[in-house]
Design an enzyme around this catalytic site. Structure first.
Site, PDB file in Angstrom:
ATOM      1  N   ARG A 196     -38.266  31.930  18.254  1.00 14.75           N
ATOM      2  CA  ARG A 196     -38.517  31.653  16.629  1.00 14.75           C
ATOM      3  C   ARG A 196     -39.817  30.813  16.579  1.00 14.75           C
ATOM      4  O   ARG A 196     -40.073  30.012  17.318  1.00 14.75           O
ATOM      5  CB  ARG A 196     -37.624  30.348  16.273  1.00 14.75           C
ATOM      6  CG  ARG A 196     -38.047  29.486  14.987  1.00 14.75           C
ATOM      7  CD  ARG A 196     -36.778  28.853  14.526  1.00 14.75           C
ATOM      8  NE  ARG A 196     -35.616  29.554  13.862  1.00 14.75           N
ATOM      9  CZ  ARG A 196     -34.913  29.092  12.785  1.00 14.75           C
ATOM     10  NH1 ARG A 196     -34.834  27.833  12.721  1.00 14.75           N
ATOM     11  NH2 ARG A 196     -34.289  29.951  12.360  1.00 14.75           N
ATOM     12  N   HIS A 255     -36.884  37.197   8.603  1.00 12.11           N
ATOM     13  CA  HIS A 255     -35.597  36.320   9.419  1.00 12.11           C
ATOM     14  C   HIS A 255     -34.650  37.333   9.568  1.00 12.11           C
ATOM     15  O   HIS A 255     -33.809  37.515   8.850  1.00 12.11           O
ATOM     16  CB  HIS A 255     -35.214  35.342   8.345  1.00 12.11           C
ATOM     17  CG  HIS A 255     -34.240  34.352   9.134  1.00 12.11           C
ATOM     18  ND1 HIS A 255     -34.020  34.568  10.508  1.00 12.11           N
ATOM     19  CD2 HIS A 255     -33.797  33.155   8.726  1.00 12.11           C
ATOM     20  CE1 HIS A 255     -33.206  33.397  10.856  1.00 12.11           C
ATOM     21  NE2 HIS A 255     -33.181  32.552   9.712  1.00 12.11           N
ATOM     22  N   GLN A 279     -30.740  36.788  10.089  1.00 12.32           N
ATOM     23  CA  GLN A 279     -30.225  35.976   8.847  1.00 12.32           C
ATOM     24  C   GLN A 279     -29.774  37.258   8.071  1.00 12.32           C
ATOM     25  O   GLN A 279     -28.469  37.029   7.698  1.00 12.32           O
ATOM     26  CB  GLN A 279     -31.110  35.186   7.984  1.00 12.32           C
ATOM     27  CG  GLN A 279     -30.634  34.670   6.996  1.00 12.32           C
ATOM     28  CD  GLN A 279     -29.522  33.575   7.283  1.00 12.32           C
ATOM     29  OE1 GLN A 279     -29.831  32.761   8.073  1.00 12.32           O
ATOM     30  NE2 GLN A 279     -28.282  33.754   6.585  1.00 12.32           N
ATOM     31  N   ASP A 313     -33.072  30.486  -1.297  1.00 13.40           N
ATOM     32  CA  ASP A 313     -33.796  29.863  -0.313  1.00 13.40           C
ATOM     33  C   ASP A 313     -34.469  28.757  -0.609  1.00 13.40           C
ATOM     34  O   ASP A 313     -34.892  28.322  -1.837  1.00 13.40           O
ATOM     35  CB  ASP A 313     -34.459  30.750   0.687  1.00 13.40           C
ATOM     36  CG  ASP A 313     -34.841  30.392   1.996  1.00 13.40           C
ATOM     37  OD1 ASP A 313     -34.322  29.095   2.433  1.00 13.40           O
ATOM     38  OD2 ASP A 313     -35.642  31.044   2.751  1.00 13.40           O
ATOM     39  N   CYS A 328     -29.263  31.181   2.643  1.00 16.69           N
ATOM     40  CA  CYS A 328     -29.306  30.940   4.407  1.00 16.69           C
ATOM     41  C   CYS A 328     -28.966  29.599   4.942  1.00 16.69           C
ATOM     42  O   CYS A 328     -28.681  29.741   6.312  1.00 16.69           O
ATOM     43  CB  CYS A 328     -30.506  31.596   4.801  1.00 16.69           C
ATOM     44  SG  CYS A 328     -31.936  30.699   4.205  1.00 16.69           S
ATOM     45  N   ARG A 371     -23.526  34.505  11.375  1.00 20.33           N
ATOM     46  CA  ARG A 371     -24.588  34.648  12.299  1.00 20.33           C
ATOM     47  C   ARG A 371     -24.089  35.153  13.739  1.00 20.33           C
ATOM     48  O   ARG A 371     -24.494  35.864  14.568  1.00 20.33           O
ATOM     49  CB  ARG A 371     -25.601  33.439  12.396  1.00 20.33           C
ATOM     50  CG  ARG A 371     -26.215  33.260  10.883  1.00 20.33           C
ATOM     51  CD  ARG A 371     -27.399  34.172  10.911  1.00 20.33           C
ATOM     52  NE  ARG A 371     -28.291  34.048  11.841  1.00 20.33           N
ATOM     53  CZ  ARG A 371     -29.400  33.198  11.977  1.00 20.33           C
ATOM     54  NH1 ARG A 371     -29.435  32.316  10.969  1.00 20.33           N
ATOM     55  NH2 ARG A 371     -30.213  33.172  12.875  1.00 20.33           N
TER      56      ARG A 371
END
Ligand code: CP
Ligand code: NVA
Length: 323
Positions: free
Chosen positions: A120, A147, A150, A240, A280, A308
């Site tokens: 990340r 991402h 996700q 988001d 998310c 996830r």
């Protein structure tokens, strides 16, 4: 099992020496067929979690995180554990990517210890650099560009709730950020009709939109200014944060710009009957999404979070050649 060379470790780490490993830096690294097959595998893993309990025995994931995380860190750690492997979490303070040590050396050294790197990062070029120099697979666990893990969870959630992906209408309202980019690249090739509503100056990156347009299959991709227009008749409405990790200093200035893009009951009422509400997470409650929607019957945000785990198990098994 030999304490020196566990069976699975030998397969993965030594087999990657000398040939280029597969990476997952972008949803575009997978064909629509590969995405659908991963989703099938994830559904199987969700239904029968004990079946693959030893598949990653002897294998280790190195989790290189430059930013905070709840879902991504825990779901990768638990995924490795439940598949019989291990995870080593390396916090921002430990590696200090690009400061204490450059990306090239981090990639080369980690490849001698671990079987897969989950990173990340702030800059997408850093996760791409890790992939270029690692001899083990690298997974993008969020960058400024995408991402992709996700979005696999989101697609699984959509599939579970709607029974199909092809022909769905999905609206995304808010910031044209990393999550929006991964949606743009993943959804239309699967036949999803994707509609964005973003404030002026906060649209998804035009280069990614161009790439996304080229990948459109039976779905379409459209950009709106008015959130109501984008949401009209949608089967799912996604939002988001109005500012992403690293953009905290912009929070105050962005709030009035994004205000009319809030996912609230009124906006959701413009969507199709029984439309689902997606986020998310982490959410700023009563900013981009109201409590009423997030805690209401349309919300699938905790399914997205749970999924996830299942999609990442499928991804790890695939990249490590153990599926
Ligand atoms: N959705 C997501 O990636 O959450 P975290 O930042 O908590 O990992
Ligand atoms: N766009 C958000 C997603 C968090 C999971 C961010 O990058 O902070």
């Amino acid at each position: 099992m030999s304490p020196v060379a566990p069976r699975a470790a030998q397969t993965a780490r030594s087999s990657s020496a000398g040939k280029r490993p597969s990476h997952y830096l972008s949803v575009a690294d997978l064909t629509p067929e590969e995405i659908l097959s991963l989703l099938d595998r994830a559904r199987e893993l969700k239904r029968f979690p004990a079946r693959d309990a030893n598949k990653l025995s002897g294998l280790t994931a190195g989790l290189v995180f430059q930013k905070p995380s709840l879902r991504t860190r825990v779901s990768f750690e638990v995924a490795m554990l439940e598949l019989g492997g291990h995870a080593v979490y390396l916090s921002p303070a430990e590696i200090q990517l690009g400061q204490r040590e450059g990306v090239v050396d981090v990639a080369r050294v980690l490849s001698r210890y671990v079987d897969v790197i989950v990173a990340r990062v702030f800059l997408h070029s850093d996760v791409a650099g890790l992939a270029e120099h690692a001899t083990v697979p690298v997974i993008n666990a969020l960058s400024d560009r995408e991402h992709p893990c996700q979005i696999l969870a989101d697609l699984l959630t959509l599939y579970e709730r709607r029974g199909a992906l092809n022909g769905l209408r999905l609206a995304y309202v808010g910031d044209g950020n990393n999550v929006a980019h991964s949606l743009a690249l993943a959804a239309p090739p699967l036949g999803i009709d994707l509609r964005f509503a973003c404030p002026d100056g906060y649209e998804p990156d035009p280069l990614i939109m161009e790439q996304a347009q080229a990948g459109v299959n039976s779905g379409a991709i459209e950009l709106f200014r008015d959130p109501k227009e984008a949401v009209r008749d949608a089967d799912a409405v996604y939002t988001d944060a109005w500012y992403s990790m690293g953009q905290e200093s912009e929070a105050e200035a962005r709030a009035p710009i994004f205000h009319r893009y809030q996912l609230n009951a009124q906006l959701l009422s413009e969507a199709a009957p029984n439309a689902i509400a997606m986020h998310c997470l982490p959410a700023h409650r009563n900013a981009e999404i109201t409590d009423e929607v997030m805690d209401g019957p349309a919300s699938v945000v905790y399914d997205q979070a749970e999924n996830r785990l299942h999609v990442q198990k499928a991804l790890l098994l695939r990249l490590l050649g153990q599926d």
